[in-house]
Design an enzyme around this catalytic site. Structure first.
Site, PDB file in Angstrom:
ATOM      1  CB  CYS A  30      -0.882  -0.042   1.247  1.00  0.00           C
ATOM      2  SG  CYS A  30      -1.796   1.475   1.588  1.00  0.00           S
ATOM      3  CG  HIS A  31       0.953   5.974  -1.280  1.00  0.00           C
ATOM      4  ND1 HIS A  31       1.394   6.338  -2.527  1.00  0.00           N
ATOM      5  CD2 HIS A  31       1.374   6.937  -0.429  1.00  0.00           C
ATOM      6  CE1 HIS A  31       2.045   7.484  -2.428  1.00  0.00           C
ATOM      7  NE2 HIS A  31       2.047   7.871  -1.166  1.00  0.00           N
ATOM      8  CB  THR A  32       0.045   3.558   4.305  1.00  0.00           C
ATOM      9  OG1 THR A  32      -1.112   4.251   3.825  1.00  0.00           O
ATOM     10  CG2 THR A  32       0.351   4.000   5.716  1.00  0.00           C
ATOM     11  CG  HIS A  36      -0.973  -1.801   6.126  1.00  0.00           C
ATOM     12  ND1 HIS A  36       0.077  -1.230   5.465  1.00  0.00           N
ATOM     13  CD2 HIS A  36      -2.087  -1.202   5.646  1.00  0.00           C
ATOM     14  CE1 HIS A  36      -0.359  -0.328   4.632  1.00  0.00           C
ATOM     15  NE2 HIS A  36      -1.680  -0.283   4.700  1.00  0.00           N
ATOM     16  CD  GLU A  37      -3.704  -3.329   0.368  1.00  0.00           C
ATOM     17  OE1 GLU A  37      -4.203  -2.210   0.578  1.00  0.00           O
ATOM     18  OE2 GLU A  37      -3.155  -3.616  -0.707  1.00  0.00           O
ATOM     19  CB  CYS A  72     -11.679  -4.697  21.626  1.00  0.00           C
ATOM     20  SG  CYS A  72     -12.436  -3.251  22.415  1.00  0.00           S
ATOM     21  CB  CYS A  97     -12.544  -0.030  23.868  1.00  0.00           C
ATOM     22  SG  CYS A  97     -12.761   0.465  22.150  1.00  0.00           S
ATOM     23  CB  CYS A 111     -15.773  -1.113  20.352  1.00  0.00           C
ATOM     24  SG  CYS A 111     -14.301  -1.534  19.393  1.00  0.00           S
ATOM     25  CB  CYS A 131     -10.926  -0.540  18.199  1.00  0.00           C
ATOM     26  SG  CYS A 131     -10.583  -1.622  19.591  1.00  0.00           S
ATOM     27  NE  ARG A 146      -3.701   4.119  15.725  1.00  0.00           N
ATOM     28  CZ  ARG A 146      -2.436   4.520  15.680  1.00  0.00           C
ATOM     29  NH1 ARG A 146      -1.532   3.994  16.486  1.00  0.00           N
ATOM     30  NH2 ARG A 146      -2.061   5.446  14.807  1.00  0.00           N
ATOM     31  CB  CYS A 187      -5.151  -1.474   3.492  1.00  0.00           C
ATOM     32  SG  CYS A 187      -4.995   0.314   3.710  1.00  0.00           S
ATOM     33  NE  ARG A 241      -2.886  -1.502  -2.407  1.00  0.00           N
ATOM     34  CZ  ARG A 241      -2.969  -0.182  -2.258  1.00  0.00           C
ATOM     35  NH1 ARG A 241      -2.453   0.621  -3.177  1.00  0.00           N
ATOM     36  NH2 ARG A 241      -3.530   0.346  -1.188  1.00  0.00           N
TER      37      ARG A 241
END
Ligand SMILES: NC(=O)C1=CN([C@@H]2O[C@H](COP(=O)(O)OP(=O)(O)OC[C@H]3O[C@@H](n4cnc5c(N)ncnc54)[C@H](OP(=O)(O)O)[C@@H]3O)[C@@H](O)[C@H]2O)C=CC1
Ligand SMILES: N[C@@H](CCC(=O)N[C@@H](CSC=O)C(=O)NCC(=O)O)C(=O)O
Ligand SMILES: [Zn+2]
Ligand SMILES: [Zn+2]
Length: 413
Positions: free
Chosen positions: A81-83, A103-104, A133, A136, A139, A147, A151, A211, A408
């Site tokens: 991903c670009h991130t 993360h993807e 979760c 919290c 959530c 959430c 984090r 993502c 991608r």
């Protein structure tokens, strides 16, 4: 060597059949013990990011077993991903090095730690950088998909107990990334950061739901909640922007204008549902992109989306909104230190600035619906795969991001 007569002998066939079959049904106990990785560290291949801007180093790492409320996943596919590129560039204020980015992704649960009840060994899963979760304050609010459970530690590159599960071949600790770290053959995530999916869904495709596709589609149908007849402008025709486009199209928006500086993106934008394409660098002298969009929509848009991460684009996207009710959704991630600005009068006169993370989607409760949409051909996913590479070619995959036609690149272990 068997002679031909012996090979064709029926009793030998029977013997062969039963020999082949039995180990699958009940593995001999010592073979099973040898194969099982449960509870043990695993040595596997990973792409390590040692410092910003440097190529990733493919090396053998050790992945510790999952602790309580943790899940170890064998990653099957991961996209870039670009991130990931953004954090690798050094412009992410939360970027921690050395780390395992990614993360993807998609994979299969290899083992679970104590007290894990939501996924089991063998489940096909997608890691979630936006945890859910369910208990919290966030959530329970029903107002957001953000959430709070993991984090804070996620942003520091560690597991919820403050430690890491990755070490390089010298025994040095490696940070986690976005609670996922999919650029490793095995990863460990919190149980709130993973969702089991329909095992018939192809892992190669659905990794993109981890993502980019979910983010854009969700931003249109959830965060903005685009309605039939609305006018929409999407800045940036990457995977995120084009997923906004398909979300807007699914809601029957009357106009979907894609704004991108790369003319090569026009055809693909129209394939995803854009009705118009504007290159802001090709406007007549004196005309701004804001002027152009307002002219095209009789006063401005119902919804605009920034999918570039550029703060000047974010300003233009807000100012192209219709007076009184237009909403601009910021999705793009801006470099550390960048800030947005506009004349407050823009907001006084009814334009709204909003943000969207992971498309406002709650990963554990809503991913199943997105997978179904994909399986029912309501949601395009395969169409975003512009290259397939082996994991060893991950650095070439990062280079793909700059080639102008890349949406991608999906890597396979
Ligand atoms: N909020 C969230 O939850 C998420 C945010 N993101 C962020 O969203 C953004 C988009 O991600 P992704 O789709 O993967 O990225 P891409 O790089 O694939 O797409 C961005 C697109 O925007 C174009 N672009 C760049 N500058 C401008 C400009 N000034 N005006 C118009 N278009 C421009 C790029 O063109 P070119 O290729 O020529 O540079 C490219 O086509 C990133 O900032 C990413 O970090 C991503 C996922 C989740
Ligand atoms: N670390 C950055 C912020 C990065 C960011 O905004 N991430 C997005 C997802 S980007 C996915 O490709 C997001 O969902 N943010 C919400 C969150 O809780 O992280 C920084 O410090 O600026
Ligand atoms: Zn992403
Ligand atoms: Zn929560």
């Amino acid at each position: 060597m068997f002679c031909k007569r012996l090979i064709n002998c029926p009793s030998l066939q029977l013997l062969k059949t039963s020999f082949v079959y039995r180990p699958q049904a009940i593995p001999p106990i010592n073979l099973f013990r040898k194969m099982s990785t449960v509870g043990k560290p695993i040595e596997c291949k990973a792409a390590i990011s040692y410092k910003p801007k440097a190529p990733l180093v493919i090396d053998t790492i050790t992945v510790d077993p999952p602790k309580a409320h943790e899940v170890r996943i064998k990653i099957v596919n991961t996209a870039i991903c670009h991130t990931d590129a953004y954090t690798l560039s050094g412009n992410d204020s939360e970027g921690m090095f050395p780390c395992i980015l990614g993360h993807e992704g998609s994979g299969i649960v290899e083992s679970v730690g104590p007290d894990v009840t939501t996924v089991k060994v063998g489940d096909h899963v997608i890691p979630l950088y936006t945890a859910e979760c369910g208990v919290c304050k966030f959530c329970k609010s029903g107002k957001t998909n953000l959430c709070g459970s993991v984090r804070a530690t996620q942003g520091k590159g560690v597991m919820p107990d403050g430690t890491v599960r990755f070490h390089n071949s010298k025994g040095e600790a490696l940070y986690h990334f976005m609670g996922c770290s999919t650029f490793s053959e095995y990863t460990v995530v919190a149980d709130v950061s993973v969702v089991a999916i329909d095992p018939t869904a192809p892992l190669e495709s659905v990794c993109l739901l981890g993502c980019g596709v979910t983010t854009g589609y969700g931003a249109a149908i959830k965060t903005a909640d685009v309605q039939k007849g609305d006018t929409v402008a999407v800045f940036g025709a990457g995977t995120v922007g084009l997923s906004v486009v398909q979300g807007a199209q699914s809601r029957e928006a009357s106009k979907i204008i894609v704004v991108d500086i790369n003319d090569n993106k026009e055809t693909v934008s129209r394939q995803f549902g854009a009705t118009d394409f504007v290159n802001p660098t090709k406007l007549p002298e004196g005309q701004t992109i804001v002027d152009k969009l307002i002219e095209m929509t009789d006063g401005g848009l119902e919804f605009t989306f920034d999918c570039t991460g550029n703060v000047q684009v974010m300003r233009n996207a807000l100012e192209a909104c219709h007076k009184g009710w237009g909403q601009s959704i910021i999705i793009g991630v801006a470099d550390a230190g960048k800030e947005i600005s506009t004349r407050p009068f823009q907001l006084v006169t009814g334009r709204v600035w909003k943000g969207s993370a992971f498309g406002g989607i709650k990963g554990r409760s809503e991913m199943g619906g997105l997978i179904k949409d994909y399986q029912n051909k309501k949601l395009k996913v395969d169409e975003f795969i512009t290259a397939r590479r082996t994991f060893d070619e991950i650095n070439e995959g990062f280079e793909d991001l700059h080639n102008g036609t890349c949406l991608r690149t999906v890597l396979k272990f």
